[in-house]
Scaffold this active site. Sequence first.
Site, PDB file in Angstrom:
ATOM      1  N   SER A 237      -5.522   0.506   8.450  1.00 26.49           N
ATOM      2  CA  SER A 237      -6.487   0.529   9.124  1.00 26.49           C
ATOM      3  C   SER A 237      -6.492   1.276  10.522  1.00 26.49           C
ATOM      4  O   SER A 237      -5.788   2.543  10.397  1.00 26.49           O
ATOM      5  CB  SER A 237      -7.293  -0.715   9.617  1.00 26.49           C
TER       6      SER A 237
ATOM      7  N   ASP B  19     -16.251   0.588   1.996  1.00 28.33           N
ATOM      8  CA  ASP B  19     -15.728   0.880   3.249  1.00 28.33           C
ATOM      9  C   ASP B  19     -16.596   1.918   3.881  1.00 28.33           C
ATOM     10  O   ASP B  19     -16.588   3.000   3.307  1.00 28.33           O
ATOM     11  CB  ASP B  19     -14.221   1.261   3.231  1.00 28.33           C
TER      12      ASP B  19
ATOM     13  N   HIS C  99     -12.836  -3.156   2.973  1.00 31.00           N
ATOM     14  CA  HIS C  99     -11.988  -2.858   4.130  1.00 31.00           C
ATOM     15  C   HIS C  99     -10.822  -3.744   4.479  1.00 31.00           C
ATOM     16  O   HIS C  99     -11.414  -4.897   4.363  1.00 31.00           O
ATOM     17  CB  HIS C  99     -12.623  -2.524   5.442  1.00 31.00           C
TER      18      HIS C  99
END
Length: 472
Positions: free
Chosen positions: A300, A404, A434
């Site tokens: 991320s 995502d 995600h």
Amino acid sequence: MPGVAVKLYSVFFKFLLKHRLQNLIQDPLDESTPFGVTSRPEETVASANPLFTDGVATKDIHIDPFTSLSIRIFLPESALTPLESDSNPSSKSSRAKPKRPNQDAQPDLVNQNLHNLQPYNTRRNSYGPSGNSTEEPRTSRYGGYSNEMDGLNLISGAATGGVYRGYAPATENSRRLPVMLQFHGGGWVSGSNGSAANDFFCRRIAKLCDVIVVSVGYRLAPESRFPAAFEDGLTVLNWLGKQANLAECSKSLGNAIDSDNEFKKSDSHGHIVDAFGASMVEPWLAAHGDPTRCVLLGVSCGANIADYVARKAVEAGKLLDPVKVVAQILLYPFFVGSVPTHSELKFANSYFYDKAMCLLAWKLFLPEEEFSLDHPAANPLASGREGPPLKLMPPTLTVVAELDWMRDRAIAYSEELRKVNVDAPVLDYKDAVHEFATLDILLKTPQAQACAEDIAIWVKKYISLRGHEFSY
């Protein structure tokens, strides 16, 4: 579509994250000190464990006295395999079992501590130890009983009869593994390298990839805004190079002292000390780490840090020797931009991290005078971004999730790398969200296990000493 458990966890996660972001905006913070924080009080933390009870030993190190920057080292059990066994598996069984000098003097103490150790699987297993191992204790090639764990320290104590201190590596004939720098996610404002979810993920990667994972606990926003987290990532890379050089100097110093019969070679990594008398050489990395095979892995927002560190490594070139970044892995990177993409419009209110909360996280991370969705830290393809040409970037594996909203920009970055002949494949996982791979301790999805195995297959092309993805 994701399962019911994923949907429920997503609702709960978004509620907590929104509450946390609102508190960070409303509460006045002291941003005058650079020390910062690396975790939140409400974070579920997994304690470091120097035992190989599940195939991976861990330890925490605070490496910067001026900031809260810390690391957690994940050492897989495969590093304890003697070098001879890699090329000749039968040599260990045919070798006579030596006895250490005091083996007969204290047999009960050794057997008692071995009895207290939890059993573990000696073979690499991506699903963890079986817990029913009945393997008999074996004699260490360095003397005494070891059960494949050379260098374990058993300290005798008057009260307890023996306290296990943890793994202390032998300096001779140890197996060296690649080093993987891992940067956790959390939207800049949360997460930590010692969180339960990140600890579970790093253990899985360490065992599957046969690498030493160094998870970076960088400073969080808004206490430490940009570029604090990016500087922390580069600091750890430089620290890794410093450790390699110190270990080499310490080894040379130890050999010189040993020639005068003053110290043993096995003590050679403890001669270089700081002002307080503490060793400056990290023994696990000195004995088992190979910095010439360094991989960056970012999750991320950690993927943004990994990409930045990779660019700086390319700029530094031989100044980083002996550290060499051979590949990087970007898991659902936190890339944004001023021009919305198709996935941003379609999945703006997606699972776990929706677009509105992510933009709020970027406002907390970037300084107010620098806030822009096309900031170099946010958009890797923004015009005018400084750094080396893309063709000089290391091989880059990009992992994206079908649901995502940030997926399109990550794929676009990978396409730009492929245009300049950089090995930059994309792994796209159907029905994934995600953080699907790093929150598997909660979600338990098949995509997470498959993703970890796919990462291992790809990365071994660049960390293998013999040029094959299934061998070292």
